[in-house]
Enzyme design. Structure first.
Site, mmCIF file in Angstrom:
data_model
loop_
_atom_site.group_PDB
_atom_site.id
_atom_site.type_symbol
_atom_site.label_atom_id
_atom_site.label_comp_id
_atom_site.label_asym_id
_atom_site.label_seq_id
_atom_site.Cartn_x
_atom_site.Cartn_y
_atom_site.Cartn_z
ATOM 1 N N ASP A 1 24.155 -10.690 10.621
ATOM 2 C CA ASP A 1 23.653 -9.526 9.885
ATOM 3 C C ASP A 1 22.473 -8.828 10.567
ATOM 4 O O ASP A 1 22.031 -7.778 10.097
ATOM 5 C CB ASP A 1 23.181 -9.945 8.478
ATOM 6 C CG ASP A 1 24.347 -10.194 7.530
ATOM 7 O OD1 ASP A 1 25.477 -9.794 7.860
ATOM 8 O OD2 ASP A 1 24.102 -10.786 6.464
ATOM 9 N N LYS B 1 19.603 -5.993 1.944
ATOM 10 C CA LYS B 1 20.880 -5.263 2.003
ATOM 11 C C LYS B 1 21.798 -5.782 0.910
ATOM 12 O O LYS B 1 21.618 -6.895 0.400
ATOM 13 C CB LYS B 1 21.566 -5.434 3.364
ATOM 14 C CG LYS B 1 21.882 -6.875 3.807
ATOM 15 C CD LYS B 1 23.127 -7.512 3.262
ATOM 16 C CE LYS B 1 23.359 -8.927 3.819
ATOM 17 N NZ LYS B 1 24.377 -9.696 3.131
HETATM 18 C C1 LIG Z 1 28.432 -13.020 4.865
HETATM 19 C C2 LIG Z 1 27.406 -12.078 5.413
HETATM 20 O O1 LIG Z 1 26.175 -12.172 4.701
HETATM 21 C C3 LIG Z 1 27.895 -10.640 5.250
HETATM 22 O O2 LIG Z 1 26.875 -9.732 5.414
HETATM 23 C C4 LIG Z 1 27.120 -12.357 6.853
HETATM 24 O O3 LIG Z 1 28.246 -12.138 7.671
HETATM 25 C C5 LIG Z 1 26.505 -13.714 7.077
HETATM 26 O O4 LIG Z 1 25.514 -13.510 8.016
HETATM 27 P P1 LIG Z 1 24.401 -14.589 8.347
HETATM 28 O O5 LIG Z 1 23.830 -15.188 7.115
HETATM 29 O O6 LIG Z 1 23.489 -13.917 9.331
HETATM 30 O O7 LIG Z 1 25.310 -15.659 8.986
HETATM 31 P P2 LIG Z 1 25.121 -16.515 10.297
HETATM 32 O O8 LIG Z 1 23.792 -17.184 10.273
HETATM 33 O O9 LIG Z 1 25.525 -15.701 11.480
HETATM 34 O O10 LIG Z 1 26.272 -17.600 9.991
HETATM 35 C C6 LIG Z 1 26.159 -18.631 9.047
HETATM 36 C C7 LIG Z 1 27.501 -19.360 8.987
HETATM 37 O O11 LIG Z 1 28.461 -18.581 8.275
HETATM 38 C C8 LIG Z 1 29.726 -18.608 8.888
HETATM 39 N N1 LIG Z 1 30.115 -17.221 9.235
HETATM 40 C C9 LIG Z 1 29.207 -16.221 9.240
HETATM 41 C C10 LIG Z 1 29.577 -14.925 9.525
HETATM 42 C C11 LIG Z 1 30.943 -14.682 9.820
HETATM 43 N N2 LIG Z 1 31.353 -13.456 10.125
HETATM 44 N N3 LIG Z 1 31.833 -15.693 9.825
HETATM 45 C C12 LIG Z 1 31.453 -16.965 9.527
HETATM 46 O O12 LIG Z 1 32.277 -17.854 9.513
HETATM 47 C C13 LIG Z 1 29.615 -19.518 10.068
HETATM 48 O O13 LIG Z 1 30.032 -20.771 9.639
HETATM 49 C C14 LIG Z 1 28.125 -19.577 10.338
HETATM 50 O O14 LIG Z 1 27.757 -20.814 10.882
HETATM 51 N N1 LIG Z 2 12.194 -15.612 7.791
HETATM 52 C C1 LIG Z 2 13.128 -16.250 7.067
HETATM 53 N N2 LIG Z 2 13.358 -15.866 5.803
HETATM 54 C C2 LIG Z 2 14.316 -16.485 5.079
HETATM 55 N N3 LIG Z 2 15.058 -17.505 5.517
HETATM 56 C C3 LIG Z 2 14.868 -17.931 6.774
HETATM 57 C C4 LIG Z 2 13.897 -17.326 7.597
HETATM 58 N N4 LIG Z 2 13.933 -17.945 8.768
HETATM 59 C C5 LIG Z 2 14.882 -18.895 8.680
HETATM 60 N N5 LIG Z 2 15.448 -18.911 7.485
HETATM 61 C C6 LIG Z 2 16.576 -19.793 7.048
HETATM 62 O O1 LIG Z 2 17.754 -18.998 6.903
HETATM 63 C C7 LIG Z 2 18.458 -19.331 5.703
HETATM 64 C C8 LIG Z 2 19.194 -18.080 5.172
HETATM 65 O O2 LIG Z 2 18.227 -17.177 4.765
HETATM 66 P P1 LIG Z 2 18.502 -15.725 4.217
HETATM 67 O O3 LIG Z 2 17.451 -15.394 3.241
HETATM 68 O O4 LIG Z 2 18.695 -14.769 5.345
HETATM 69 O O5 LIG Z 2 19.903 -15.926 3.485
HETATM 70 P P2 LIG Z 2 20.875 -14.908 2.927
HETATM 71 O O6 LIG Z 2 20.147 -13.930 2.055
HETATM 72 O O7 LIG Z 2 21.990 -15.682 2.325
HETATM 73 O O8 LIG Z 2 21.378 -14.137 4.188
HETATM 74 P P3 LIG Z 2 22.734 -13.385 4.457
HETATM 75 O O9 LIG Z 2 22.919 -12.344 3.445
HETATM 76 O O10 LIG Z 2 22.455 -12.840 5.821
HETATM 77 O O11 LIG Z 2 23.792 -14.468 4.401
HETATM 78 C C9 LIG Z 2 17.377 -19.849 4.769
HETATM 79 O O12 LIG Z 2 17.903 -20.756 3.834
HETATM 80 C C10 LIG Z 2 16.366 -20.505 5.716
HETATM 81 O O13 LIG Z 2 16.681 -21.865 5.906
#
Ligand SMILES: C[C@](O)(CO)[C@H](O)COP(=O)(O)OP(=O)(O)OC[C@H]1O[C@@H](n2ccc(N)nc2=O)[C@H](O)[C@@H]1O
Ligand SMILES: Nc1ncnc2c1ncn2[C@@H]1O[C@H](COP(=O)(O)OP(=O)(O)OP(=O)(O)O)[C@@H](O)[C@H]1O
Length: 291
Positions: A144, A19
């Site tokens: 997400d 996304k």
């Molecule tokens: C920034 C985005 O990528 C936008 O799409 C998402 O909201 C992040 O989604 P994500 O990676 O699935 O995040 P999560 O694993 O739920 O959260 C990771 C960390 O980001 C912070 N977090 C995330 C989402 C949000 N709305 N507020 C936050 O403050 C929190 O500290 C959390 O511990």
């Molecule tokens: N199947 C998986 N694929 C990728 N990362 C994973 C998975 N399972 C656990 N993780 C953990 O989740 C963390 C975040 O991964 P991801 O690839 O979703 O990040 P991101 O692209 O920044 O996501 P977002 O856009 O939701 O913030 C990774 O650094 C890893 O430690």
């Protein structure tokens, strides 16, 4: 990162698309530390791929290792176990992953893998849970996950779970991948993060505008992201997705995007993919339902 082909034993193979956050505004911080957002999600026709096979013995086994992510912490395994526990099924699953999306890229790889696991096992285990319950379960795995479960381009509010489907143009995107891992939690805890952007109506957003409030903080902390933005901005208006590290620009056709991609240095990998208002996962599931 280890990439394995999906075993021929898989009964069901499904995509887990990336996304983009076309914009991302931060409106405030809740008591639990999570942030209230407004963001526009669109899918890309590019992503990971997962293979599934049902098991009679209840074991959940992911056969593909991801460097740095232990088996039991992988969002795929966590999603599968939670669905198994909450549905009470006796079935388990063998799962294979073809990992194409960069980790920590802000293009949702882990969340998308989790959503594909929920929808794939719902189908294979014949649970008929439906999107509402799967999205609610998914929210506990990551902010997400729900949008990937719904599979429709959406304006998201709350922490990303209040989704209003939107119809957007579907241009081609060039996504550059700065070679750095951005920690989402670190960006959201930065004292300099803008947290008071006034809410806007979805209509004014669709008319253009918006920005990514995380971008100034990420640019400041990560020089690789800063440099990628400077470079790409020479060709096309470029923005950060989510908390990065990936940055993107849009083009009316694939050729124009490819031309810019060819001019990027080898130190800045990239890919070109079309935006999609219906995720390729949902297009595949619709195809399966018609069979
Ligand atoms: C920034 C985005 O990528 C936008 O799409 C998402 O909201 C992040 O989604 P994500 O990676 O699935 O995040 P999560 O694993 O739920 O959260 C990771 C960390 O980001 C912070 N977090 C995330 C989402 C949000 N709305 N507020 C936050 O403050 C929190 O500290 C959390 O511990
Ligand atoms: N199947 C998986 N694929 C990728 N990362 C994973 C998975 N399972 C656990 N993780 C953990 O989740 C963390 C975040 O991964 P991801 O690839 O979703 O990040 P991101 O692209 O920044 O996501 P977002 O856009 O939701 O913030 C990774 O650094 C890893 O430690």
């Amino acid at each position: 990162m280890t990439t394995h082909a999906i075993s021929a034993d898989a009964e069901l193979i499904l995509p887990a698309p990336a996304k983009l956050n076309l914009m991302l505004h931060i409106l405030g911080r809740r008591d639990d530390g999570y942030h209230e957002l407004q963001t526009l999600f669109q899918f890309l026709d590019h992503g990971d791929e997962l293979g599934f096979r049902s098991r009679e013995d209840g074991v959940i086994r992911l056969h593909t290792e991801i460097d740095g992510v232990p088996h039991d912490s992988n969002l795929i395994v966590r999603a599968a176990r939670q669905l198994q526990r909450q549905s009470g099924t006796r079935l388990g699953a063998d799962i294979w992953l073809n990992k194409r999306l960069p980790m920590g890229g802000g293009i949702g790889g882990g969340s998308s893998d989790a959503a594909t696991t929920l929808l794939g096992l719902d189908h294979l285990w014949q649970l008929a849970w439906g999107e509402d319950r799967l999205a609610a379960l998914g929210l506990g795995l990551g902010a997400d996950v729900p949008v990937f479960v719904r599979g429709r381009a959406a304006f998201a509010e709350g922490v990303g779970e209040k989704l209003t489907p939107v119809e957007l143009p579907e241009p081609w995107f060039l996504v550059a991948i700065p070679q750095v891992l951005v920690s989402t939690a670190e960006v959201f805890s930065d004292p300099e993060l803008t947290r008071d952007t006034p809410p806007i109506k979805v209509r004014s957003l669709l008319e253009g505008g918006g920005r990514n409030d995380c971008q100034p903080v990420v640019e400041k902390r990560y020089s690789a992201v800063r440099n990628a933005l400077i470079l790409l901005n020479k060709f096309v208006p470029t923005r950060l997705t989510g908390t990065g590290a990936c940055v993107f620009g849009s083009f009316p056709n694939r050729d124009d995007a490819d031309k810019v991609a060819r001019q990027l240095p080898a130190t800045l990998p990239s890919f070109v993919a079309q935006g999609a208002n219906v995720s390729m996962l949902h297009r595949k599931l619709q195809e399966l339902a018609r069979k």
